[in-house]
Design a protein around this motif. Structure first.
Motif, PDB file in Angstrom:
ATOM      1  N   ASP A  18       0.272  -6.980   8.224  1.00 56.00           N
ATOM      2  CA  ASP A  18       0.520  -5.550   8.417  1.00 56.00           C
ATOM      3  C   ASP A  18       1.879  -5.173   7.835  1.00 56.00           C
ATOM      4  OD1 ASP A  18      -1.875  -5.121   9.852  1.00 56.00           O
ATOM      5  OD2 ASP A  18      -0.933  -5.764  11.716  1.00 56.00           O
ATOM      6  N   LEU A  19       2.895  -5.962   8.151  1.00 56.55           N
ATOM      7  CA  LEU A  19       4.245  -5.675   7.655  1.00 56.55           C
ATOM      8  C   LEU A  19       4.302  -5.779   6.141  1.00 56.55           C
ATOM      9  CD1 LEU A  19       6.415  -7.670  10.239  1.00 56.55           C
ATOM     10  CD2 LEU A  19       5.400  -5.390  10.465  1.00 56.55           C
ATOM     11  N   ALA A  20       3.612  -6.779   5.593  1.00 55.30           N
ATOM     12  CA  ALA A  20       3.652  -7.026   4.147  1.00 55.30           C
ATOM     13  C   ALA A  20       2.957  -5.935   3.351  1.00 55.30           C
ATOM     14  CB  ALA A  20       3.025  -8.383   3.837  1.00 55.30           C
ATOM     15  N   ALA A  21       2.222  -5.052   4.017  1.00 55.66           N
ATOM     16  CA  ALA A  21       1.526  -3.976   3.314  1.00 55.66           C
ATOM     17  C   ALA A  21       2.388  -2.724   3.155  1.00 55.66           C
ATOM     18  CB  ALA A  21       0.234  -3.624   4.053  1.00 55.66           C
ATOM     19  N   HIS A  22       3.551  -2.681   3.798  1.00 61.04           N
ATOM     20  CA  HIS A  22       4.437  -1.526   3.644  1.00 61.04           C
ATOM     21  C   HIS A  22       5.234  -1.653   2.348  1.00 61.04           C
ATOM     22  CE1 HIS A  22       3.914   0.460   7.588  1.00 61.04           C
ATOM     23  NE2 HIS A  22       3.556  -0.758   7.960  1.00 61.04           N
ATOM     24  N   PRO A  23       5.557  -0.539   1.702  1.00 60.08           N
ATOM     25  CA  PRO A  23       6.258  -0.608   0.407  1.00 60.08           C
ATOM     26  C   PRO A  23       7.625  -1.276   0.481  1.00 60.08           C
ATOM     27  CG  PRO A  23       5.335   1.577   0.766  1.00 60.08           C
ATOM     28  CD  PRO A  23       5.193   0.837   2.059  1.00 60.08           C
ATOM     29  N   ALA A  24       8.347  -1.075   1.594  1.00 57.72           N
ATOM     30  CA  ALA A  24       9.692  -1.624   1.741  1.00 57.72           C
ATOM     31  C   ALA A  24      10.061  -1.568   3.215  1.00 57.72           C
ATOM     32  CB  ALA A  24      10.699  -0.830   0.909  1.00 57.72           C
ATOM     33  N   ASP A  58       0.880  -1.155   0.000  1.00 60.48           N
ATOM     34  CA  ASP A  58       0.000   0.000   0.000  1.00 60.48           C
ATOM     35  C   ASP A  58       0.926   1.216   0.000  1.00 60.48           C
ATOM     36  OD1 ASP A  58      -1.600   2.160   0.536  1.00 60.48           O
ATOM     37  OD2 ASP A  58      -2.544   1.318   2.323  1.00 60.48           O
ATOM     38  N   PHE A  59       1.030   1.905  -1.128  1.00 55.42           N
ATOM     39  CA  PHE A  59       2.030   2.954  -1.268  1.00 55.42           C
ATOM     40  C   PHE A  59       1.644   4.242  -0.543  1.00 55.42           C
ATOM     41  CE2 PHE A  59       2.992   0.107  -4.806  1.00 55.42           C
ATOM     42  CZ  PHE A  59       4.325  -0.134  -4.539  1.00 55.42           C
ATOM     43  N   THR A  60       0.511   4.232   0.125  1.00 57.05           N
ATOM     44  CA  THR A  60       0.207   5.362   1.001  1.00 57.05           C
ATOM     45  C   THR A  60       0.831   5.168   2.380  1.00 57.05           C
ATOM     46  OG1 THR A  60      -1.863   4.394   1.856  1.00 57.05           O
ATOM     47  CG2 THR A  60      -1.989   5.689  -0.183  1.00 57.05           C
ATOM     48  N   ARG A  61       1.314   3.962   2.644  1.00 53.17           N
ATOM     49  CA  ARG A  61       1.953   3.694   3.938  1.00 53.17           C
ATOM     50  C   ARG A  61       3.424   4.108   3.895  1.00 53.17           C
ATOM     51  NH1 ARG A  61      -0.193  -1.697   7.013  1.00 53.17           N
ATOM     52  NH2 ARG A  61      -2.396  -1.552   6.440  1.00 53.17           N
ATOM     53  N   PRO A  62       4.014   4.405   5.058  1.00 53.72           N
ATOM     54  CA  PRO A  62       5.440   4.763   5.078  1.00 53.72           C
ATOM     55  C   PRO A  62       6.327   3.541   4.895  1.00 53.72           C
ATOM     56  CG  PRO A  62       4.556   4.734   7.311  1.00 53.72           C
ATOM     57  CD  PRO A  62       3.382   4.522   6.386  1.00 53.72           C
ATOM     58  N   VAL A  63       7.575   3.791   4.558  1.00 61.60           N
ATOM     59  CA  VAL A  63       8.583   2.737   4.557  1.00 61.60           C
ATOM     60  C   VAL A  63       8.843   2.343   6.008  1.00 61.60           C
ATOM     61  CG1 VAL A  63      10.991   2.192   4.024  1.00 61.60           C
ATOM     62  CG2 VAL A  63       9.618   3.544   2.415  1.00 61.60           C
ATOM     63  N   GLY A 106       4.371  10.584  -6.129  1.00 59.87           N
ATOM     64  CA  GLY A 106       4.464  12.029  -5.955  1.00 59.87           C
ATOM     65  C   GLY A 106       4.495  12.461  -4.511  1.00 59.87           C
ATOM     66  N   ALA A 107       4.420  11.516  -3.591  1.00 63.51           N
ATOM     67  CA  ALA A 107       4.390  11.839  -2.164  1.00 63.51           C
ATOM     68  C   ALA A 107       5.805  11.852  -1.600  1.00 63.51           C
ATOM     69  CB  ALA A 107       3.545  10.817  -1.418  1.00 63.51           C
ATOM     70  N   GLY A 156      10.483  14.057  -9.112  1.00 60.57           N
ATOM     71  CA  GLY A 156       9.555  13.029  -9.576  1.00 60.57           C
ATOM     72  C   GLY A 156      10.021  12.254 -10.787  1.00 60.57           C
ATOM     73  N   SER A 157      11.319  12.318 -11.119  1.00 55.40           N
ATOM     74  CA  SER A 157      11.795  11.687 -12.353  1.00 55.40           C
ATOM     75  C   SER A 157      12.524  10.370 -12.129  1.00 55.40           C
ATOM     76  CB  SER A 157      12.752  12.653 -13.070  1.00 55.40           C
ATOM     77  OG  SER A 157      13.882  12.938 -12.252  1.00 55.40           O
ATOM     78  N   SER A 158      12.507   9.831 -10.908  1.00 58.15           N
ATOM     79  CA  SER A 158      13.326   8.652 -10.623  1.00 58.15           C
ATOM     80  C   SER A 158      12.754   7.366 -11.189  1.00 58.15           C
ATOM     81  CB  SER A 158      13.515   8.512  -9.106  1.00 58.15           C
ATOM     82  OG  SER A 158      14.195   9.644  -8.598  1.00 58.15           O
ATOM     83  N   GLY A 159      11.446   7.254 -11.341  1.00 59.68           N
ATOM     84  CA  GLY A 159      10.879   6.141 -12.079  1.00 59.68           C
ATOM     85  C   GLY A 159      10.318   4.986 -11.300  1.00 59.68           C
ATOM     86  N   GLY A 160      10.667   4.814 -10.027  1.00 56.28           N
ATOM     87  CA  GLY A 160      10.142   3.697  -9.262  1.00 56.28           C
ATOM     88  C   GLY A 160       8.759   3.963  -8.709  1.00 56.28           C
ATOM     89  N   GLU A 161       8.154   2.940  -8.108  1.00 55.71           N
ATOM     90  CA  GLU A 161       6.794   3.088  -7.570  1.00 55.71           C
ATOM     91  C   GLU A 161       6.696   4.221  -6.552  1.00 55.71           C
ATOM     92  OE1 GLU A 161       7.001  -1.547  -8.106  1.00 55.71           O
ATOM     93  OE2 GLU A 161       8.402   0.107  -7.742  1.00 55.71           O
TER      94      GLU A 161
END
Length: 263
Positions: free
Chosen positions: A76-82, A12-17, A56-57, A46-51
């Motif tokens: 819960d852990l598996a929902a974080h981007p990294a 979930d890319f709205t979650r923090p790393v 844009g956040a 915003g030009s780096s290209g990854g998810e």
């Protein structure tokens, strides 16, 4: 760590790393990371290209203990981007759990970890006794002490053996600025898929190894074919010619490894 296999990477890319659990949570390092992230936000175009770049956040980070003060589910852990690893010792079960869930992992290079260890003793639980005696020397071993916190050559040798330097598809960073750049540009979905393939290979290798071990242990007899003893005493007599005493052994502690005393 097959028990985590039902919780696979679903970001979930709205979650923090997420910053992996650390028994000591060196706040000064996390403050450095937050400062670097704030500076990066001002410069990011915003030009780096990854998810994480395409959202844009700004990049946000949270320690596992702060995100889940009352505990968590593996999902819960598996929902974080990294997840970013700030090590506190050589080997921890949580690393294997995160890896088995195919969560993209970011860890310091061994050179950066050595700098942290020399300056701050970041690997706090790596040495349990300050006066641990040296082991006997063998021809195939190193003379470099595993218990130093200052000797750079020894630290480079021993810290390079940590688990997180021996699994494929982990991304390493040599500074917080490099971590931020790599997070922005990372193909997280591709990394997770590569980890899944690596996990499948490892599982196959582990199963094969155990099958071979059981064949050797039981002289090639297939499972279930051996006649098992009916009772414990009979089994001990058959194997060893005697039955061990049922008296509880003494719990008196005679060795003092922290003083170099072994008995």
């Amino acid at each position: 760590c097959g028990y985590v296999s039902r919780s696979q990477y679903t970001p979930d890319f709205t979650r923090p790393v997420l910053i992996a659990r650390n028994h000591h949570n060196p706040s000064f390092l996390f403050e450095e990371l937050e400062a670097a992230a704030a500076e990066e936000e001002d410069q990011h175009d915003g030009s780096s290209g990854g998810e994480l770049s395409r959202t844009g956040a700004p990049l946000r980070f949270v320690r596992t203990e702060d995100a889940y003060p009352s505990g968590f589910e593996y999902s819960d852990l598996a929902a974080h981007p990294a997840v970013v690893i700030v090590p506190y010792t050589k080997s921890v079960m949580s690393f294997f759990e995160l890896y088995r869930m195919n969560i993209p992992l970011f860890a310091p290079t061994v050179e950066l970890l050595v700098r942290w260890e020399r300056a701050h003793g970041i690997m706090n639980e790596r040495i349990y006794w300050s006066r641990t005696p040296r082991t006997s020397r063998y021809l195939n071993t190193t003379h470099l002490s595993p218990n130093t916190r200052r000797n750079k050559k020894a630290l480079l040798h021993w810290l390079s053996l940590c688990d997180f330097y021996h699994f494929p598809h982990i991304t390493y960073f040599s500074s917080w600025a490099e971590l931020l750049r790599k997070l922005r540009s990372a193909d997280l979905a591709g990394t997770s898929s590569a980890m899944a393939r690596a996990n499948a290979r490892m599982l196959d290798e582990i199963r094969t190894t155990w099958r071979q071990m059981f064949l050797r242990m039981f002289n090639g007899e297939p499972p279930g074919s051996r006649a098992l003893p009916r009772d414990y005493d009979g089994a001990m007599r058959a194997l060893y010619g005697a039955v061990p005493s049922r008296r509880e052994p003494s719990c008196e502690r005679l060795s003092q490894p922290e003083l170099g005393v072994w008995t």
